[in-house]
Design an enzyme around this catalytic site. Structure first.
Site, mmCIF file in Angstrom:
data_model
loop_
_atom_site.group_PDB
_atom_site.id
_atom_site.type_symbol
_atom_site.label_atom_id
_atom_site.label_comp_id
_atom_site.label_asym_id
_atom_site.label_seq_id
_atom_site.Cartn_x
_atom_site.Cartn_y
_atom_site.Cartn_z
ATOM 1 N N LYS A 100 -6.497 -2.061 -0.733
ATOM 2 C CA LYS A 100 -7.262 -1.821 0.785
ATOM 3 C C LYS A 100 -7.533 -2.690 0.717
ATOM 4 O O LYS A 100 -7.799 -3.713 2.518
ATOM 5 C CB LYS A 100 -7.992 -0.618 0.275
ATOM 6 N N GLU A 140 -13.513 5.373 -2.305
ATOM 7 C CA GLU A 140 -12.498 5.413 -2.222
ATOM 8 C C GLU A 140 -11.661 6.642 -2.869
ATOM 9 O O GLU A 140 -11.637 6.470 -3.546
ATOM 10 C CB GLU A 140 -11.285 3.790 -2.623
ATOM 11 N N ASP A 141 -10.748 8.266 -2.164
ATOM 12 C CA ASP A 141 -10.289 8.680 -3.543
ATOM 13 C C ASP A 141 -11.373 9.133 -4.371
ATOM 14 O O ASP A 141 -10.926 9.550 -5.220
ATOM 15 C CB ASP A 141 -9.178 7.383 -4.073
ATOM 16 N N TYR A 193 0.660 -1.511 -0.146
ATOM 17 C CA TYR A 193 -0.166 -0.429 0.237
ATOM 18 C C TYR A 193 0.717 1.247 0.367
ATOM 19 O O TYR A 193 2.214 1.682 -0.798
ATOM 20 C CB TYR A 193 -1.226 -0.134 0.915
ATOM 21 N N ASN A 247 0.055 12.161 2.284
ATOM 22 C CA ASN A 247 0.841 10.865 1.641
ATOM 23 C C ASN A 247 0.639 10.785 0.030
ATOM 24 O O ASN A 247 -0.275 10.940 0.025
ATOM 25 C CB ASN A 247 0.784 9.547 1.907
ATOM 26 N N ASP A 307 -11.169 7.637 3.707
ATOM 27 C CA ASP A 307 -11.058 9.126 2.980
ATOM 28 C C ASP A 307 -10.961 9.904 4.138
ATOM 29 O O ASP A 307 -10.340 11.154 4.832
ATOM 30 C CB ASP A 307 -10.223 9.844 1.869
#
Length: 581
Positions: A200, A272-273, A129, A437, A296
């Site tokens: 994930k 996600e994202d 990851y 990150n 998130d």
């Protein structure tokens, strides 16, 4: 809850004989038949990652399943296979090479992949990851070998249910879905964002024990605005600009309806994202009708809150006495702030609105204040307080005098020497969390935080950093990694049969994680426990979340287990090889 205090323990929660999926929990006590559409045997068995054991097939299995001659004569057990693979992976110079080697292993021998990851989680987590997965997504088209999830695009509008039925597994418990618009801190990567759901879900299985066959990675391809990708001959997605508005909403709505129709009420859908404007809207739109979770927003918030709760033992003051300043007011920043406010409201027996007054946010235009309210996005408006405008972070620190500084901006090195020194001049033990990150986007490094604060900072980051020595003392910074929370959180939802996610479950997860930090961890400057015990930690988190689901009346799996921690542990997937009939 019992603490996990031995940081050297392997993550070895093995699972029980019968798990929550109602089948053998991958233990070696029971022989099993390697069913596919038919009984796998011979060459097809070696090509099936679910059942392939490579050189670990016994002499009897080689005879029974027509493998004689298809393998060298030696029989190697799983432990020796794991040792050999780890040695091979360590030979690679670049993280992306290691990532590709692990991906190839996952596609070839699923159980060995998870055994390797579980037993060496601290070493391999940054490969599987963040930060390496970011580079993998950027180059996904070039390194693509075989699909590991479902690709749903605008071309599939009107037939998404049929596409879902193409997936070979029927008992899906967890879906991680992205549209690739905001991959980590790297922006719009379109269809190549598939690396995120795949990564994930690998962690859901390795760290949380959710069976791999119950996990489904999904990418919703609505195009990309990334010109570099659109002009890349190896790009694997739709070559068009992103769909927006009604066209986008209709596709997502069809997907959500099809998932519920095909997999039922209790399947967890993790967003996600997604870009900020879609992330908040989707979570608000579907939270009352589906079991949805945005890592998130909610996962990040829970893991950060856990660090803050844990740090109370180092600051010797409750959270309600702190003042918080955020750099970054996107989905992560506002999500964290909201959960902190909820926690403090319960701690102070006050309203959430009152608790918000202790939390300040800085965005690209400066401190969020009332005079800017008319121009703010809706999700920022609750954080607009009465104060004169302040243009930059350093000015905000001097004006607000925060005790806690949290970065979620995605702007690398924005916690400058002046910023850290200002925090240190205000506080004896400044609490600094640089959450962005990958590493290049981190607001500061561990070395900068400890050096510029003269060793007084309590520090955690979103990306991993090596230990830092300052004036003879070694500081071990811990990563405020969502992987602490979401695997156990998901397992808790699965074992309780939860039908909705409630904010109190996020608080329960944070408290469970904070409770696992040992005295030895604190002495090293850590505010999170060692990852080497992550499966035991995940079991505690799962138990806390499941308990809260039952208390709130949101659990659909009855009767309630007498020992929920034991239930969580026994439900975990074990990657140990099984014997074949």
């Amino acid at each position: 809850m019992e603490k996990v205090t031995n940081s050297d323990l392997k993550s070895s929660v093995d699972g029980g004989v019968v798990d929550v999926y109602g089948e053998d929990s991958a233990t070696i006590e029971h022989n099993i038949t390697p069913w596919s559409l038919s009984v796998s045997s011979g060459y097809s068995l070696l090509r099936d990652p679910r059942y392939n054991k490579g050189l670990a097939f016994t002499e009897k299995e080689r005879d029974t399943h027509y493998l004689r001659g298809l393998l060298p004569p030696v029989v190697l057990d799983q432990k020796l296979q794991e040792k050999r693979l780890l040695n091979n992976i360590r030979q690679y110079q670049f993280p992306l090479q290691k990532y590709m080697a692990l991906t190839e292993l996952q596609e070839r021998n699923e159980r060995l992949f998870y055994k390797l990851l579980i037993d060496n989680v601290e070493e391999l987590l940054p490969i599987v990851y963040t930060p390496t997965v970011g580079e993998a997504c950027q180059k996904f088209g070039s390194i693509f070998r075989r699909p590991q999830g479902l690709f749903i695009s605008l071309k599939d509008k009107g037939k998404i249910l049929d596409v879902l039925k193409n997936w070979p597994e029927r008992n899906i418990q967890v879906i991680v879905v992205t549209d690739g618009e905001r991959i980590l801190g790297l922006g719009d990567l379109g269809c190549q964002g598939m690396g995120i759901p795949v990564g994930k879900l690998a962690l859901y299985s390795a760290l949380g024990g959710v069976r791999p066959s119950a996990c489904l990675p999904v990418t919703i391809d609505v195009g990309t605005n990334n010109e570099k990708l659109l002009n890349d001959e190896f790009y694997i997605g739709l070559r068009q600009k992103r769909a927006t508005g009604q066209e986008y909403s209709e596709l997502l709505n069809e997907f959500m309806s099809a998932v519920k129709q095909n997999y039922g009420e209790k399947v967890l859908i993790q967003f996600e994202d997604f870009a900020n404007h879609n992330a908040f809207e989707l979570l608000a739109k579907y939270s009352d009708t589906h079991l949805v979770f945005n890592d998130d927003i909610q996962g990040t918030a829970s893991v950060v809150l856990a660090g803050l709760v844990s740090a109370q033992k180092l600051t010797n003051s409750p959270l309600a006495e702190h003042t918080f300043l955020f750099l970054g007011a996107g989905e992560a920043g506002t999500g964290i702030a909201e959960l902190i406010a909820l926690y403090m409201s319960k701690q102070m027996n006050a309203s959430v609105e009152e608790s918000r007054k202790k939390i300040w946010l800085v965005d690209s235009k400066g401190l969020i204040v009332n005079s800017r309210k008319d121009s703010l996005q809706d999700f920022k408006k609750p954080w607009a307080h009465e104060h004169e405008p302040v243009k930059d972070l350093l000015g905000a620190i001097k004006a607000i005098k925060p005790t806690v500084l949290i970065g979620s901006s995605g702007v690398g090195r924005s916690f400058t020497k002046e910023v850290i020194e200002a925090m240190s001049s205000i506080n004896e033990r400044p609490l600094i969390m640089a959450l962005s990150n990958p590493t290049t986007q981190s607001e500061c490094t561990a070395e900068e935080a400890y050096t510029w604060s003269k060793g007084r900072a309590i520090f955690a980051s979103g990306s991993p950093f090596d230990p830092v020595e300052y004036e003879g003392k070694v500081f071990v910074s811990t990563q405020a990694n969502n992987a602490y929370i979401f695997p156990g959180f998901g397992l808790g939802l699965v074992i309780s049969g939860a039908i909705r996610v409630h904010d109190d479950m996020l608080l329960a997860a944070a408290e469970a994680l904070a409770g696992q930090v040992s005295k030895e961890n604190y002495e090293k400057g850590m505010i999170y426990p060692s990852f080497s015990s992550i499966r035991k930690i995940s079991a505690q988190i799962a138990a806390n979340v499941a308990t809260k689901a039952y208390e709130l009346g949101l659990a659909g799996r009855l009767p309630r287990p007498k020992d929920i921690v034991k239930c969580a542990e026994s439900s975990m997937y074990s990657p140990t090889y099984r014997l074949y009939r």
